[in-house]
Design a protein around this motif. Structure first.
Motif, PDB file in Angstrom:
ATOM      1  N   VAL A  58       0.794  -0.709   0.119  1.00  0.00           N
ATOM      2  CA  VAL A  58      -0.423  -0.567   0.431  1.00  0.00           C
ATOM      3  C   VAL A  58       0.697   0.841  -0.048  1.00  0.00           C
ATOM      4  O   VAL A  58       0.683   2.467  -0.802  1.00  0.00           O
ATOM      5  CB  VAL A  58      -0.861  -0.159   1.508  1.00  0.00           C
ATOM      6  CG1 VAL A  58      -1.720   1.386   1.415  1.00  0.00           C
ATOM      7  CG2 VAL A  58      -1.969  -0.917   1.404  1.00  0.00           C
ATOM      8  N   VAL A  59       1.915   1.335   0.976  1.00  0.00           N
ATOM      9  CA  VAL A  59       2.591   2.252   0.673  1.00  0.00           C
ATOM     10  C   VAL A  59       3.511   3.177   0.125  1.00  0.00           C
ATOM     11  O   VAL A  59       3.261   3.792  -1.133  1.00  0.00           O
ATOM     12  CB  VAL A  59       3.724   2.268   1.642  1.00  0.00           C
ATOM     13  CG1 VAL A  59       5.171   3.354   2.140  1.00  0.00           C
ATOM     14  CG2 VAL A  59       2.899   2.321   3.093  1.00  0.00           C
ATOM     15  N   THR A  60       3.962   1.509  -1.357  1.00  0.00           N
ATOM     16  CA  THR A  60       4.833   1.592  -2.393  1.00  0.00           C
ATOM     17  C   THR A  60       3.726   2.450  -3.467  1.00  0.00           C
ATOM     18  O   THR A  60       3.537   3.272  -4.011  1.00  0.00           O
ATOM     19  CB  THR A  60       5.111   0.232  -2.897  1.00  0.00           C
ATOM     20  OG1 THR A  60       6.073  -0.275  -1.351  1.00  0.00           O
ATOM     21  CG2 THR A  60       5.888   0.556  -4.099  1.00  0.00           C
ATOM     22  N   TRP A  61       2.633   1.320  -3.078  1.00  0.00           N
ATOM     23  CA  TRP A  61       1.669   2.048  -4.402  1.00  0.00           C
ATOM     24  C   TRP A  61       1.144   4.076  -4.385  1.00  0.00           C
ATOM     25  O   TRP A  61       1.336   4.363  -5.289  1.00  0.00           O
ATOM     26  CB  TRP A  61       0.349   0.833  -4.096  1.00  0.00           C
ATOM     27  CG  TRP A  61      -0.791   1.344  -5.731  1.00  0.00           C
ATOM     28  CD1 TRP A  61      -0.119   0.611  -6.949  1.00  0.00           C
ATOM     29  CD2 TRP A  61      -1.897   2.112  -5.647  1.00  0.00           C
ATOM     30  NE1 TRP A  61      -1.549   1.487  -7.410  1.00  0.00           N
ATOM     31  CE2 TRP A  61      -2.575   2.121  -6.781  1.00  0.00           C
ATOM     32  CE3 TRP A  61      -2.676   2.772  -4.676  1.00  0.00           C
ATOM     33  CZ2 TRP A  61      -3.155   2.678  -7.244  1.00  0.00           C
ATOM     34  CZ3 TRP A  61      -3.440   4.118  -5.009  1.00  0.00           C
ATOM     35  CH2 TRP A  61      -4.188   3.803  -6.074  1.00  0.00           C
ATOM     36  N   CYS A  62       1.138   3.973  -2.733  1.00  0.00           N
ATOM     37  CA  CYS A  62       0.496   5.311  -2.742  1.00  0.00           C
ATOM     38  C   CYS A  62       1.320   6.293  -3.114  1.00  0.00           C
ATOM     39  O   CYS A  62       0.971   7.510  -3.529  1.00  0.00           O
ATOM     40  CB  CYS A  62      -0.347   5.324  -1.584  1.00  0.00           C
ATOM     41  SG  CYS A  62      -1.502   4.508  -1.237  1.00  0.00           S
ATOM     42  N   ALA A  63       2.393   5.862  -2.614  1.00  0.00           N
ATOM     43  CA  ALA A  63       3.854   7.036  -2.795  1.00  0.00           C
ATOM     44  C   ALA A  63       4.666   6.920  -4.506  1.00  0.00           C
ATOM     45  O   ALA A  63       4.229   7.800  -5.052  1.00  0.00           O
ATOM     46  CB  ALA A  63       5.153   6.342  -2.010  1.00  0.00           C
ATOM     47  N   GLY A  64       4.464   6.053  -5.160  1.00  0.00           N
ATOM     48  CA  GLY A  64       4.106   5.467  -6.468  1.00  0.00           C
ATOM     49  C   GLY A  64       3.521   6.999  -7.291  1.00  0.00           C
ATOM     50  O   GLY A  64       3.475   7.399  -8.208  1.00  0.00           O
ATOM     51  N   VAL A  65       1.676   6.702  -6.869  1.00  0.00           N
ATOM     52  CA  VAL A  65       0.799   7.332  -7.354  1.00  0.00           C
ATOM     53  C   VAL A  65       1.192   8.743  -7.121  1.00  0.00           C
ATOM     54  O   VAL A  65       0.987   9.484  -7.917  1.00  0.00           O
ATOM     55  CB  VAL A  65      -0.132   7.328  -7.012  1.00  0.00           C
ATOM     56  CG1 VAL A  65      -1.719   7.948  -7.805  1.00  0.00           C
ATOM     57  CG2 VAL A  65      -0.676   6.118  -7.461  1.00  0.00           C
TER      58      VAL A  65
END
Length: 159
Positions: A58-65
């Motif tokens: 979740v952190v990876t995805w949110c930070a990327g977006v």
């Protein structure tokens, strides 16, 4: 954002790779493994920390977006436009991987771990699904990393 994306991504993808390296011929649990909660295989499963792994996705995805949004690239990446197409493909693969973790792997893993009531046969079936789901994410991480790198190191070649 970049460091959060990078570090959480290492935890998330690294968990998959370490699983493959540590257990390249891993086999799903059997009924015998699940009947006794004190069996060595079941205890090994319980001792692994899945929480960091799930939340790292979740952190990876949110930070990327958020990074794409900050740069004004989110719409172009989502629309696979021009030189943003590679990072957009990586974004879609990452989205599929995160959804796989939360909507396929975790619901089945909860049954295997006994966090959700399920019979032995159901837990054995779920063990196989979690194994395949995890291996799928490991394989998807290869093109994911390629497209993420291509987005800033050669996107012009693909755009």
């Amino acid at each position: 954002m970049r460091w959060a994306h990078f570090l959480a991504g290492i935890i998330w993808v690294g968990h998959n790779y370490s699983s493959v390296v540590q257990r390249p011929t891993w086999r799903p649990l059997t009924a015998a493994d699940l009947v006794d909660d004190r069996s060595p295989r079941f205890q090994a499963l319980l001792n692994r920390e899945h929480g960091f792994f799930r939340w790292a996705s979740v952190v990876t995805w949110c930070a990327g977006v958020l990074m794409l949004w900050q740069h004004g690239w989110l719409a172009g990446a989502a629309g696979l436009q021009g030189s943003l197409a590679p990072i957009g493909i990586g974004m879609y693969i990452g989205t599929l991987m995160m959804l796989n973790v939360w909507f396929v792997l975790w619901p089945h893993q909860k049954k295997v771990l006994g966090l959700v009531p399920a019979g032995i046969e159901e837990r054995v079936r779920c063990s196989r699904i979690t194994h395949l789901s995890s291996r799928t994410n490991t394989m998807l991480s290869i093109p994911l990393l390629f497209f993420m790198a291509a987005g800033s190191h050669g996107g012009f070649l693909l755009g």
